[in-house]
Design a protein around this motif. Structure first.
Motif, mmCIF file in Angstrom:
data_model
loop_
_atom_site.group_PDB
_atom_site.id
_atom_site.type_symbol
_atom_site.label_atom_id
_atom_site.label_comp_id
_atom_site.label_asym_id
_atom_site.label_seq_id
_atom_site.Cartn_x
_atom_site.Cartn_y
_atom_site.Cartn_z
ATOM 1 N N PRO A 50 -11.814 3.920 -2.631
ATOM 2 C CA PRO A 50 -11.013 3.847 -3.860
ATOM 3 C C PRO A 50 -9.753 4.716 -3.829
ATOM 4 C CG PRO A 50 -13.047 5.080 -4.239
ATOM 5 C CD PRO A 50 -13.171 4.434 -2.888
ATOM 6 N N TYR A 51 -9.856 5.923 -3.273
ATOM 7 C CA TYR A 51 -8.697 6.819 -3.235
ATOM 8 C C TYR A 51 -7.591 6.221 -2.363
ATOM 9 C CZ TYR A 51 -5.867 11.005 -2.466
ATOM 10 O OH TYR A 51 -4.820 11.907 -2.402
ATOM 11 N N ILE A 52 -7.964 5.756 -1.166
ATOM 12 C CA ILE A 52 -6.985 5.154 -0.258
ATOM 13 C C ILE A 52 -6.387 3.898 -0.871
ATOM 14 C CG2 ILE A 52 -6.729 3.938 1.947
ATOM 15 C CD1 ILE A 52 -6.869 6.918 2.324
ATOM 16 N N THR A 53 -7.244 3.024 -1.411
ATOM 17 C CA THR A 53 -6.754 1.775 -1.987
ATOM 18 C C THR A 53 -5.819 2.039 -3.155
ATOM 19 O OG1 THR A 53 -8.835 0.702 -1.351
ATOM 20 C CG2 THR A 53 -7.439 -0.459 -2.932
ATOM 21 N N ALA A 54 -6.160 3.009 -3.991
ATOM 22 C CA ALA A 54 -5.297 3.354 -5.125
ATOM 23 C C ALA A 54 -3.932 3.816 -4.646
ATOM 24 C CB ALA A 54 -5.963 4.439 -5.978
ATOM 25 N N ARG A 55 -3.912 4.646 -3.601
ATOM 26 C CA ARG A 55 -2.629 5.122 -3.067
ATOM 27 C C ARG A 55 -1.811 3.983 -2.473
ATOM 28 N NH1 ARG A 55 -5.112 8.333 -6.050
ATOM 29 N NH2 ARG A 55 -3.858 10.187 -6.451
ATOM 30 N N CYS A 56 -2.474 3.051 -1.832
ATOM 31 C CA CYS A 56 -1.765 1.894 -1.265
ATOM 32 C C CYS A 56 -1.198 1.014 -2.374
ATOM 33 C CB CYS A 56 -2.701 1.083 -0.370
ATOM 34 S SG CYS A 56 -3.072 1.861 1.219
ATOM 35 N N LEU A 57 -1.943 0.825 -3.448
ATOM 36 C CA LEU A 57 -1.447 0.029 -4.565
ATOM 37 C C LEU A 57 -0.282 0.721 -5.264
ATOM 38 C CD1 LEU A 57 -4.796 -1.295 -6.103
ATOM 39 C CD2 LEU A 57 -3.170 -2.521 -4.654
ATOM 40 N N ILE A 58 -0.314 2.037 -5.336
ATOM 41 C CA ILE A 58 0.820 2.780 -5.894
ATOM 42 C C ILE A 58 2.051 2.596 -5.003
ATOM 43 C CG2 ILE A 58 1.714 5.094 -6.372
ATOM 44 C CD1 ILE A 58 -1.214 5.854 -7.118
ATOM 45 N N ALA A 59 1.848 2.659 -3.676
ATOM 46 C CA ALA A 59 2.963 2.442 -2.746
ATOM 47 C C ALA A 59 3.511 1.030 -2.896
ATOM 48 C CB ALA A 59 2.506 2.694 -1.311
ATOM 49 N N LEU A 60 2.615 0.057 -3.098
ATOM 50 C CA LEU A 60 3.058 -1.320 -3.311
ATOM 51 C C LEU A 60 3.893 -1.418 -4.583
ATOM 52 C CD1 LEU A 60 2.960 -4.343 -2.583
ATOM 53 C CD2 LEU A 60 0.837 -4.493 -3.877
ATOM 54 N N SER A 61 3.455 -0.760 -5.644
ATOM 55 C CA SER A 61 4.227 -0.789 -6.893
ATOM 56 C C SER A 61 5.581 -0.109 -6.708
ATOM 57 C CB SER A 61 3.436 -0.116 -8.024
ATOM 58 O OG SER A 61 3.390 1.291 -7.852
ATOM 59 N N ASN A 62 5.656 0.904 -5.848
ATOM 60 C CA ASN A 62 6.939 1.549 -5.560
ATOM 61 C C ASN A 62 7.893 0.590 -4.858
ATOM 62 O OD1 ASN A 62 6.099 3.974 -6.678
ATOM 63 N ND2 ASN A 62 5.414 4.830 -4.723
ATOM 64 N N VAL A 63 7.351 -0.235 -3.955
ATOM 65 C CA VAL A 63 8.175 -1.250 -3.294
ATOM 66 C C VAL A 63 8.705 -2.240 -4.321
ATOM 67 C CG1 VAL A 63 8.170 -3.179 -1.658
ATOM 68 C CG2 VAL A 63 7.008 -1.042 -1.067
ATOM 69 N N VAL A 64 7.816 -2.703 -5.193
ATOM 70 C CA VAL A 64 8.182 -3.704 -6.186
ATOM 71 C C VAL A 64 9.249 -3.180 -7.148
ATOM 72 C CG1 VAL A 64 7.274 -5.019 -8.156
ATOM 73 C CG2 VAL A 64 5.994 -4.943 -6.019
ATOM 74 N N ARG A 65 9.213 -1.894 -7.442
ATOM 75 C CA ARG A 65 10.194 -1.293 -8.349
ATOM 76 C C ARG A 65 11.519 -0.993 -7.662
ATOM 77 N NH1 ARG A 65 7.547 2.553 -12.509
ATOM 78 N NH2 ARG A 65 5.496 1.689 -12.828
ATOM 79 N N SER A 66 11.542 -0.961 -6.351
ATOM 80 C CA SER A 66 12.727 -0.503 -5.628
ATOM 81 C C SER A 66 13.751 -1.627 -5.437
ATOM 82 C CB SER A 66 12.328 0.056 -4.256
ATOM 83 O OG SER A 66 11.791 -0.966 -3.437
ATOM 84 N N SER A 67 14.972 -1.223 -5.217
ATOM 85 C CA SER A 67 16.044 -2.158 -4.880
ATOM 86 C C SER A 67 17.058 -1.434 -4.015
ATOM 87 C CB SER A 67 16.725 -2.691 -6.139
ATOM 88 O OG SER A 67 17.851 -3.478 -5.780
ATOM 89 N N PHE A 68 17.553 -2.141 -3.013
ATOM 90 C CA PHE A 68 18.525 -1.533 -2.094
ATOM 91 C C PHE A 68 19.885 -2.210 -2.162
ATOM 92 C CE2 PHE A 68 14.273 -0.695 -0.571
ATOM 93 C CZ PHE A 68 14.315 0.667 -0.350
ATOM 94 N N THR A 69 20.020 -3.192 -3.088
ATOM 95 C CA THR A 69 21.320 -3.851 -3.251
ATOM 96 C C THR A 69 21.667 -4.089 -4.712
ATOM 97 O OG1 THR A 69 20.330 -6.064 -3.074
ATOM 98 C CG2 THR A 69 21.137 -5.045 -1.036
ATOM 99 N N LEU A 70 20.681 -4.171 -5.598
ATOM 100 C CA LEU A 70 20.956 -4.523 -6.982
ATOM 101 C C LEU A 70 21.431 -3.313 -7.786
ATOM 102 C CD1 LEU A 70 17.899 -6.837 -7.759
ATOM 103 C CD2 LEU A 70 20.142 -7.459 -6.851
ATOM 104 N N SER A 71 22.064 -3.612 -8.903
ATOM 105 C CA SER A 71 22.496 -2.550 -9.809
ATOM 106 C C SER A 71 21.279 -1.952 -10.499
ATOM 107 C CB SER A 71 23.450 -3.128 -10.862
ATOM 108 O OG SER A 71 22.738 -4.006 -11.722
ATOM 109 N N PRO A 72 21.386 -0.736 -11.056
ATOM 110 C CA PRO A 72 20.258 -0.127 -11.777
ATOM 111 C C PRO A 72 19.738 -1.011 -12.906
ATOM 112 C CG PRO A 72 21.950 1.510 -11.338
ATOM 113 C CD PRO A 72 22.529 0.194 -10.937
#
Length: 455
Positions: A57-79
């Motif tokens: 559970p601890y590892i999976t939770a951290r991986c899902l948090i990392a996935l949500s960080n990817v989904v929230r990120s953008s490297f070309t779009l405006s804020p």
């Protein structure tokens, strides 16, 4: 009774969908993660796809948090554009749970795989849903400790729950970007063509990531391994792996102290790289497009595979095969079904172009997913193919000469005639698109039209 609605909104290029109830993290002596789902294709209520406990559970939770960080990120779009949160996709099937998502710019694809042995529960049905990862749930995932337990339910029907007796979470209507659908058609083909280049242990991967330069990096960097020491460098050397937008790899940094090893998969033309971290029976994959400014949704990797006319009955048969089996190796499937390799490739490409197939490079298999997507949307997501069809319909393609392995054609354009030469598997055109991209972003509409005429 709750009715879902789908609205195609061309001007904002999204598919809009609504959840019947919020997803939630239920606290208590045995915490549970409940993911509310939406499916355009599965409208009837059914059993939970998966219900059980997670072994890590601890590892999976951290991986899902990392996935949500990817989904929230953008490297070309405006804020402002990047501020619109999007929700990951979860697939349950073949005794595996797969969570997927793209960055807002669609240039970074991430996946969390919970493999057999990483869970203990029941797969009552196979299916895919778009899940709600709201902020309260992410906060709850952060709160999961190393000694905690967690039960997971993935459901395709309405779930109304509360995380606390006096607090509920309300799900709002969420847009699913067309970029994600287009990205899913491309990234899977890149993954299927990629090969494993490097395997790094804990010490090596930490050494490697210390070499990522600070800030946003516009120039290409290269991964090379000298002896037992991997390193990033702006200087290209023999057998080095090209990484565009290397700063995007920082999305992996929170997971590095927990990972057992890292494997790097590389596309033959360096059009993508995939960085896969291993945590026992849990994997986290991060795929990067060639350049940070160009997402997977802007590539044309699927176009060549869409040239051949494939009967819809075969596509439907392959769709049913994938739904029943959940996973398959395309080569082995061709042998088992005594079908031609080319035909199987065309069928898998069609399903991938519909967003119905993902690819696992570690196991060299396609896995099946269901998305809010239909067959008749393929052309709308591939305007170059649509333009090629129009050129043929208007009889603007003329074959000038055709030999055993070489074809020359003329394609009428707006006030100009383009020359297309196809020799063996190589093609070139005199249009500005080809001159600019040299085939790196897939064929131009003129080459597509000629190939389809020859097909």
């Amino acid at each position: 009774m709750f009715f879902f609605t789908i609205d195609m909104i061309p001007e904002i290029n999204t598919i809009c969908y609504s959840y019947p109830a919020p997803s939630a993290f239920v606290a208590g002596s045995e915490p549970r993660l409940l993911l509310a789902g939406y499916s355009e294709l599965e409208k009837a209520a059914g059993p939970a796809f998966f219900h059980g406990s997670l072994e890590q559970p601890y590892i999976t939770a951290r991986c899902l948090i990392a996935l949500s960080n990817v989904v929230r990120s953008s490297f070309t779009l405006s804020p402002a554009q990047a501020g619109q949160m999007k929700d990951p996709i979860v697939t349950a099937g073949a005794e595996k749970l797969r969570f997927e998502g793209f960055s807002q710019c669609a240039g970074v694809y991430a996946r969390v795989d919970v493999l057999p042995g990483g869970h203990r529960g029941t797969f009552s049905a196979n299916g895919t849903v778009n899940v709600d990862f709201n902020q309260p749930m992410i906060n709850a995932l952060h709160a999961i400790g190393r000694s905690d337990t967690m039960r997971l339910t993935v459901n395709a029907t309405a779930i109304s729950v509360q995380s606390r007796p006096d607090e509920s979470i309300t799900e709002k209507k969420v847009p699913l970007p067309m970029k994600w659908i287009k990205g899913l058609t491309t990234v899977q083909l890149f993954l299927a063509a990629s090969e494993k280049m490097h395997t790094l242990n804990k010490v090596q991967l930490r050494q490697l990531f210390q070499g990522i330069p600070a800030g946003t990096v516009k120039a290409d960097y290269y991964l090379a391994v000298r002896g037992n020491r991997p390193a990033f460098s702006p200087v290209k050397t023999a057998n080095a792996v090209c990484v565009g937008g290397i700063h995007r790899l920082r999305l992996l940094e929170p997971l590095l102290p927990l990972a057992d090893e890292l494997q790097v998969f590389v596309h033959p033309d360096m059009q993508s790289t995939t960085w896969q971290l291993y945590f026992g029976n849990v994997r986290f994959s991060l795929s990067l497009s060639r350049e940070a400014w160009r997402g997977f949704s802007g590539e044309g990797a699927a176009l060549d595979a869409l040239i051949a006319d494939v009967p819809e009955r075969l596509i439907n048969a392959m769709d049913k095969y994938g739904h029943v089996n959940q996973e398959f190796n395309a080569t082995l499937l061709a042998v088992e079904e005594q079908a031609g390799f080319e035909q199987i490739d065309q069928l898998t490409a069609r399903l991938a172009a519909m967003g119905l197939l993902g690819f696992d490079p570690d196991e060299n298999i396609y896995f099946y997913r269901r998305l809010p997507f239909k067959l008749n949307r393929i052309m709308s997501l591939n305007p170059r193919m649509k333009d090629a069809e129009q050129l043929l319909a208007e009889d603007k393609v003329a074959i000038v000469s055709q030999k055993e392995n070489k074809t020359e054609a003329r394609v009428a354009g707006s006030g100009v005639t383009h020359t297309v030469v196809i020799e063996d598997d190589l093609a070139r055109c005199t249009c500005t698109w080809f001159a600019k991209h040299q085939g790196e972003r897939g064929p131009c509409k003129h080459i597509l039209a000629v190939r389809k005429k020859l097909n």
